[in-house]
Design a protein around this motif. Structure first.
Motif, mmCIF file in Angstrom:
data_model
loop_
_atom_site.group_PDB
_atom_site.id
_atom_site.type_symbol
_atom_site.label_atom_id
_atom_site.label_comp_id
_atom_site.label_asym_id
_atom_site.label_seq_id
_atom_site.Cartn_x
_atom_site.Cartn_y
_atom_site.Cartn_z
ATOM 1 N N VAL A 4 0.859 -1.183 0.000
ATOM 2 C CA VAL A 4 0.000 0.000 0.000
ATOM 3 C C VAL A 4 0.896 1.235 0.000
ATOM 4 C CG1 VAL A 4 -2.023 -1.002 1.086
ATOM 5 C CG2 VAL A 4 -0.184 -0.142 2.523
ATOM 6 N N GLU A 7 -1.413 8.002 0.573
ATOM 7 C CA GLU A 7 -2.385 8.633 -0.307
ATOM 8 C C GLU A 7 -1.856 10.009 -0.708
ATOM 9 O OE1 GLU A 7 -7.215 9.030 -0.022
ATOM 10 O OE2 GLU A 7 -6.017 9.520 1.691
ATOM 11 N N TRP A 14 -2.268 16.641 5.233
ATOM 12 C CA TRP A 14 -1.689 15.630 6.115
ATOM 13 C C TRP A 14 -1.241 16.218 7.436
ATOM 14 C CZ3 TRP A 14 -3.445 11.252 5.827
ATOM 15 C CH2 TRP A 14 -3.628 10.563 4.611
ATOM 16 N N PRO A 106 6.466 9.207 8.152
ATOM 17 C CA PRO A 106 6.481 10.393 7.277
ATOM 18 C C PRO A 106 5.440 11.421 7.711
ATOM 19 C CG PRO A 106 5.336 8.579 6.214
ATOM 20 C CD PRO A 106 5.832 8.047 7.516
ATOM 21 N N ARG B 106 -2.955 5.944 9.719
ATOM 22 C CA ARG B 106 -3.215 7.333 9.351
ATOM 23 C C ARG B 106 -1.948 8.166 9.435
ATOM 24 N NH1 ARG B 106 -6.478 8.667 5.987
ATOM 25 N NH2 ARG B 106 -7.323 10.565 6.906
ATOM 26 N N LEU B 107 -1.095 7.849 10.417
ATOM 27 C CA LEU B 107 0.138 8.630 10.550
ATOM 28 C C LEU B 107 1.147 8.287 9.449
ATOM 29 C CD1 LEU B 107 0.588 8.638 14.425
ATOM 30 C CD2 LEU B 107 -0.286 10.470 12.966
ATOM 31 N N TYR B 108 0.971 7.107 8.855
ATOM 32 C CA TYR B 108 1.776 6.757 7.680
ATOM 33 C C TYR B 108 1.192 7.403 6.430
ATOM 34 C CZ TYR B 108 5.368 3.174 8.498
ATOM 35 O OH TYR B 108 6.506 2.503 8.811
ATOM 36 N N HIS B 109 0.060 8.081 6.618
ATOM 37 C CA HIS B 109 -0.641 8.771 5.538
ATOM 38 C C HIS B 109 -1.238 7.807 4.515
ATOM 39 C CE1 HIS B 109 1.752 12.658 6.586
ATOM 40 N NE2 HIS B 109 0.963 12.233 7.540
ATOM 41 N N LEU B 110 -1.704 6.673 5.000
ATOM 42 C CA LEU B 110 -2.493 5.781 4.150
ATOM 43 C C LEU B 110 -3.910 6.335 4.068
ATOM 44 C CD1 LEU B 110 -1.490 2.248 5.492
ATOM 45 C CD2 LEU B 110 -0.416 3.598 3.687
ATOM 46 N N SER B 111 -4.605 5.965 3.020
ATOM 47 C CA SER B 111 -5.995 6.389 2.912
ATOM 48 C C SER B 111 -6.811 5.692 3.994
ATOM 49 C CB SER B 111 -6.552 6.019 1.543
ATOM 50 O OG SER B 111 -6.658 4.608 1.468
ATOM 51 N N LYS B 112 -8.013 6.204 4.259
ATOM 52 C CA LYS B 112 -8.829 5.603 5.319
ATOM 53 C C LYS B 112 -9.140 4.140 5.017
ATOM 54 C CE LYS B 112 -10.837 9.555 7.566
ATOM 55 N NZ LYS B 112 -11.283 10.813 6.944
ATOM 56 N N ASP B 114 -7.444 1.973 3.088
ATOM 57 C CA ASP B 114 -6.245 1.145 3.261
ATOM 58 C C ASP B 114 -5.960 0.912 4.740
ATOM 59 O OD1 ASP B 114 -5.729 0.700 0.632
ATOM 60 O OD2 ASP B 114 -4.229 2.288 0.415
ATOM 61 N N ALA B 155 2.015 -0.073 6.698
ATOM 62 C CA ALA B 155 2.149 0.506 5.362
ATOM 63 C C ALA B 155 2.962 -0.384 4.430
ATOM 64 C CB ALA B 155 2.779 1.888 5.458
#
Ligand SMILES: Nc1ncnc2c1ncn2[C@@H]1O[C@H](COP(=O)(O)OP(=O)(O)OP(=O)(O)O)[C@@H](O)[C@H]1O
Ligand SMILES: [Mg+2]
Lengths: 266, 329
Positions: A4, A7, A14, A106, B106-112, B114, B155
């Motif tokens: 994955v 986004e 962010w 990140p 979320r802190l890895y900035h994945l979409s909700k 995912d 992630a």
């Protein structure tokens, strides 16, 4: 394994998301860590009772009843102590390795500080409401209208935020949770007691009095006292806000700087 | 940028804390898709190295490139392709297992989507489903460790750092953790793990780097290191001092070591069970009464003895372990 990917969204999106996620995280503590929530108001209620019923009779407060005088002081002291949970939260996160973990992501890792300070605001709003209710029970008779109450809350929140960021610095600098508890206590105790919180400053020896009358906590207390029970406002309102904002800005910048330095550069 | 075959490349890393020189010119190269173990005693600098590789600390000197990104100049890019599981489980005590994973996603900035999907997958995969809605503070050490590792995998990072992933786990949880780690490598992940146990490095790593006092003192496969460390040894203990004396005469070899206090001795053994039987028979014939016998494989201590001429247990290992207890509270 299907990989994955982050986004693609704007940096600002962010950053705000990081703030929100970590604020939610700290906020959960209010509910789940009931000990902490209770101890926030337990001590102020004790002080309120102690001064109202034990010492109060011996203290002269010209123009207002002692309980009316006392209330603003107790409210501000509650806020000051309540604003030090940030320090404990920050030290705990560092000790537990949670800050390290955030640093390896990140994300905007200083959002962890924002999470704790914003949570202090929420916790302090709740405890202020509780304190007002308890105050009413023991004879506090405010004369403020709705607008004045909003101003009280506003002043209290700016003050809370300032102290929270200051305590974030303490949290970053101390090595143990016990240590930071002491550090915040040793700071908050004198600045709230050497003020007009419990006794009129006129009764103090001159050196103490000079400090008490000019330090920010007194301005915050006097501003709230004036709004709630009609003592003279003078310049206290503006000074309270100016001091709080100044402490807030300086502490915020220092805290973020120390956070970055402490967790990468060394 | 031409992709090199190394996922991780560190050259001449130096790091001091005040006057204490912790890393003294460490080099490390890790092929993509392999698993390398950093092996060393307490205070060797393993955690410090991992912290540098994962952007948490800046090296004083030297450079690290992770998939071509410099850890200092391009820390942000590095952070989006690594996963870090620190030495002490860094999970949020007042969040549930599921909430911990979702927060990390979320802190890895994945979409909700995912984030939700991966959280459930990991709960399943790491056998935390049953405890997913309990606060992490109620978890056992092994569960916490698993949750901690799961969090760093949310992630699906192609590179993972594991700092002593099995310290403090019981044997069963340790085996489960080893399985999980091996699975990750099968899926193509590059892994750097640190450990104090040769056995663990042996079991998991394709290549082992031994470090001591901030320097690489040896590198190789587990077999290569073990052959440096000497052979298997066999130990006997005896009923009386006179038995021990007789046994010494019977064995009488270069590699013989005698422990008078324990009334025991040990000798290197490269012929396996056959040699043991032979010795026991001789003892029997001479009426030497044996009370105990054991075989031991070379340990990290032996590797160290061989490579450095001293014990692996570092002088400050005592403070380190008390530190550790505190941090786990
Ligand atoms: N932030 C720091 N400030 C000062 N000294 C430090 C710091 N971090 C580590 N050290 C010191 O650096 C040395 C190496 O520490 P490090 O944690 O890297 O060792 P390690 O190999 O991970 O040991 P262990 O097996 O105990 O985890 C130790 O002597 C330690 O006390
Ligand atoms: Mg370590």
């Amino acid at each position: 394994m299907k990989r994955v990917k982050p986004e693609p969204r704007s940096k600002i999106y962010w950053a705000l998301s990081d703030f929100a996620v970590l604020t939610k995280r700290s906020m959960v503590y209010i509910v789940r860590n009931m000990d902490q929530a209770l101890s926030t108001v337990f001590m102020p209620i004790m002080f309120l009772m102690l001064f109202r019923y034990v010492f109060g009779g011996a203290i002269e407060t010209p123009g207002v009843s002692y309980v009316d005088f006392l209330f603003a002081g107790i409210l501000v002291q509650t806020a000051a102590f309540g604003a030090t949970y940030t320090a404990i939260g920050v030290t705990t996160d560092i000790r537990r390795g949670i800050v390290d973990r955030f640093k390896s992501l990140p994300m905007v890792s200083s959002a962890v500080l924002v999470g704790h300070t914003v949570t202090d605001l929420v916790r302090n709003t709740i405890s202020a409401v509780i304190m007002v209710l308890v105050g009413l029970l023991v004879g506090f008779r405010p004369e403020a209208n709705a607008f004045e109450w909003l101003l009280v809350l506003g002043i209290l929140m700016v003050f809370t935020f300032a102290i929270s960021w200051l305590s974030a610095i303490m949290g970053l600098l101390s090595k143990t949770v016990e240590g930071v508890q002491w550090m915040t206590f040793v700071f908050v105790f004198p600045v709230t007691f050497i003020s007009s919180a419990f006794v009129p400053t006129a009764s103090m020896p001159s050196a103490l009095r000079a400090f008490a009358e000019n330090q920010p906590v007194t301005h915050v207390i006097e501003a709230i006292r004036s709004l709630t029970v009609g003592t003279p406002m003078g310049s206290h309102g503006w000074l309270a806000l100016a001091w709080s904002l100044a402490i807030l800005i300086v502490s915020y910048l220092a805290a973020v700087y120390i956070f970055k330095r402490k967790t990468t550069a060394n | 940028m031409a992709k090199s075959k190394y996922a991780i490349q560190a050259t001449n890393i130096h790091k001091s804390f005040g006057k204490l020189e912790v890393l003294k010119g460490l080099d490390l190269k890790i092929h993509r898709g392999t698993i390398v173990a950093l092996l060393g005693p307490n205070g060797a600098g393993k955690t410090t190295m991992v912290r540098i590789l994962s952007t948490l600390l800046r090296p004083d000197k030297g450079a690290v490139s992770i998939e071509g990104y410099d850890v200092v100049k391009d820390a942000h890019s590095v952070r989006s392709i690594i996963g870090l599981t620190g030495q002490y489980a860094a999970v949020d005590e007042y969040l549930t297992g599921r909430e911990n994973l979702r927060m990390m996603g979320r802190l890895y900035h994945l979409s909700k989507e995912d984030t939700l999907r991966r959280s459930e997958e990991l709960l399943e995969q790491f056998d935390i489903v049953g405890a997913a809605d309990r606060y992490a503070k109620t978890y056992s050490g092994g569960m916490r460790r698993r949750l901690d590792l799961a969090a760093s995998l949310i992630a699906t990072p192609p590179i993972i750092f594991l700092d002593e992933p099995t310290t403090g786990l019981d044997p069963r949880s340790r085996l489960a953790m080893w399985d999980i780690i091996q699975n990750l490598v099968t899926q193509g992940t590059t892994i750097l793990l640190t450990t104090q146990h040769l056995e663990e490095a042996d079991r998991l790593a394709e290549y082992i780097v031994v470090i001591d006092e901030g320097k690489v003192i040896a590198g190789g496969t587990a077999d290569e290191l073990k052959s440096k460390a000497g052979r298997e040894r066999v130990q006997f203990t005896f009923e009386r001092d006179s038995d021990l004396k007789k046994a010494e005469k019977i064995i009488d070899g270069k590699t013989l070591e005698v422990d008078k206090k324990l009334k025991g001795l040990s000798v290197s053994n490269d012929k396996g069970v056959a040699r043991v039987r032979q010795l026991l028979e001789k003892f029997e014939n001479e009426k030497v009464r044996v009370t105990g016998m054991s075989l031991s494989k070379p340990t990290l201590d032996d590797v160290f003895m061989k490579l450095t001429g001293r014990k692996a247990t570092h002088k400050d290992s005592h403070d380190e372990s008390s530190d550790k207890k505190e941090a786990q509270l």
